[in-house]
Design a protein around this motif. Structure first.
Motif, mmCIF file in Angstrom:
data_model
loop_
_atom_site.group_PDB
_atom_site.id
_atom_site.type_symbol
_atom_site.label_atom_id
_atom_site.label_comp_id
_atom_site.label_asym_id
_atom_site.label_seq_id
_atom_site.Cartn_x
_atom_site.Cartn_y
_atom_site.Cartn_z
ATOM 1 N N ILE A 169 0.962 -1.091 -0.207
ATOM 2 C CA ILE A 169 0.110 -0.026 -0.170
ATOM 3 C C ILE A 169 1.036 1.199 -0.154
ATOM 4 O O ILE A 169 0.651 2.207 -0.855
ATOM 5 C CB ILE A 169 -1.042 -0.067 1.226
ATOM 6 C CG1 ILE A 169 -1.954 -1.165 1.087
ATOM 7 C CG2 ILE A 169 -1.680 1.350 1.355
ATOM 8 C CD1 ILE A 169 -2.990 -1.302 2.244
ATOM 9 N N CYS A 223 9.191 11.609 -1.710
ATOM 10 C CA CYS A 223 8.936 10.226 -2.157
ATOM 11 C C CYS A 223 9.839 9.352 -2.045
ATOM 12 O O CYS A 223 9.659 8.261 -1.247
ATOM 13 C CB CYS A 223 8.191 10.258 -3.480
ATOM 14 S SG CYS A 223 6.642 11.331 -3.754
ATOM 15 N N THR A 278 1.068 3.951 -2.846
ATOM 16 C CA THR A 278 0.675 5.385 -2.536
ATOM 17 C C THR A 278 2.108 6.396 -3.241
ATOM 18 O O THR A 278 1.426 7.201 -3.775
ATOM 19 C CB THR A 278 0.703 5.475 -1.063
ATOM 20 O OG1 THR A 278 -0.532 4.652 -0.449
ATOM 21 C CG2 THR A 278 0.306 6.897 -0.792
#
Length: 381
Positions: free
Chosen positions: A23, A183, A27
């Motif tokens: 997940i 990120c 994302t």
């Protein structure tokens, strides 16, 4: 908590960790894709806005210079172009006649910060009239045909962004790089967390397995001698019964009790008694084969499960060897030598075709017959 519950929890935690990692990665990927799409879309919107502005400005300049081009009043044409260059967004203006001859070309010199007149090329390539150029600084080149009922020439203007546009471009790039860096940091942190948690799970599973082995040792082995206890012995007798029924061979359950052990406990203490029990267990294990079993049921009671035997002279010699080995003197840690002997009762399957617990009971009864009559000997039920 049961070992199976610990393993199930570990497996569940591992699955949850993998799901969370997927997940998290998903994302981050979605965020990067969204960021790139937003950046591309913002670029397209700004280019479209600049093109619209360039079109309006080009048409305005064309209207102002049309009469000068028709009248071939090049001095006024150049003056009007310089006046149009007062708008800082205009980088250059080029006016040519229908054949491509340059009538006037004014351009902003970035080094000098002023407008200069260029005549480096007296003619332009008409084949490139319909071309359009763009750069990352949002500079666009636009061509427009000048007409006064009939074609009279060409107008080209290069329009650049303002300082605000340049600042927004830099801001967009900085924000994009910052988001990309965030990120990457998030992915790195997530990878470290996953790695650390995975190692903790491995450690927990190892501890659970070790605990399982410890519990199994406690549940099926004697704590003093390490020999199998009654539970494990009955299980192995069950296996021996099944093997004997399939292969038509015999096995013997030898129930033994130490003679003279109580006297050692009374005279030398329980520590000495424990030492004697461990030494007897060691000697019994040396006297049997690898596929045989020596178990302790408690106190001074030992059971030997001898598989694949025949009741003959060889079997009797093996039992006599066990008796001889056990009655050898045992040197206690205190330096005192003591001696014990064995009384052995034997039940042979399938000559005695009963369950494991009955076989043990019959061997026990035969052992008590030996203790009452002569000791240091053996007898078959």
């Amino acid at each position: 908590m049961k070992v199976s519950s610990l393993l199930q929890r570990s497996i569940g935690t591992r699955a949850l960790l993998k799901g969370g990692a997927l997940i998290g990665i998903g994302t981050v990927i979605a965020a990067v894709i969204t960021m790139l799409w937003f950046d591309s879309r913002a670029h397209q919107i700004r280019v479209a806005g600049l093109e619209s502005t360039a079109k309006i400005m080009t048409e305005g300049v064309a209207n102002s210079i049309r009469d000068d081009v028709i009248a071939q009043n090049y001095a006024d044409l150049e003056s009007r172009l310089k006046q149009a260059m007062s708008d800082n967004r205009i980088i250059s203006i080029l006016v040519a006649d229908e054949d491509g001859k340059v009538l006037s070309h004014v351009k902003r010199d970035p080094a000098l910060g002023e407008v200069v007149v260029l005549y480096s090329s007296p003619f332009i390539d008409i084949s490139s009239v319909f071309s359009e150029a763009r750069t990352e600084a949002f500079i666009t080149s636009k061509w427009l045909r000048l007409e006064a009922g009939v074609p009279i020439g060409w107008l080209k203007m290069e329009i650049g962004g303002t300082d605000v546009d340049d600042a927004l471009i830099r801001l967009r790039r900085h924000v994009g790089l910052s988001l990309l860096s965030a990120c990457i940091i998030l992915l790195t942190a997530l990878a470290l967390v996953v790695r650390r948690t995975y190692r903790l799970l491995q450690l927990e599973e190892k501890m659970v397995l070790n605990k399982s082995r410890v519990l199994e040792q406690v549940a099926y082995h004697d704590s003093l001698t390490g020999l199998p206890n009654r539970h494990l012995l009955l299980d192995r007798i069950n296996q021996a019964v099944a093997y004997s029924d399939r292969n038509y061979n015999k096995f013997a359950v030898c129930f033994s009790d130490l003679d003279g052990f109580k006297l050692i406990n009374d005279e030398h203490g329980h520590d000495a008694g424990d030492y004697v029990l461990k030494e007897v267990a060691r000697r019994l294990k040396l006297c049997v084969r690898a596929n045989d079993t020596v178990a302790r049921l408690g106190g001074d009671e030992f059971v030997m499960l001898l598989t694949n035997v025949e009741v003959n002279n060889e079997f009797q010699m093996a039992l006599d060897r066990i008796l001889s080995e056990v009655r050898k003197p045992i040197l206690l840690p205190s330096g005192v030598a003591v001696t014990v002997t064995l009384s052995i009762g034997i039940a042979v399957y399938p000559d005695d075709p009963n369950s494991p617990s009955i076989l043990l009971e019959h061997a026990d009864q035969a052992m008590y017959e030996v203790k009452r009559s002569r000791k240091n000997s053996w007898q078959i039920y």
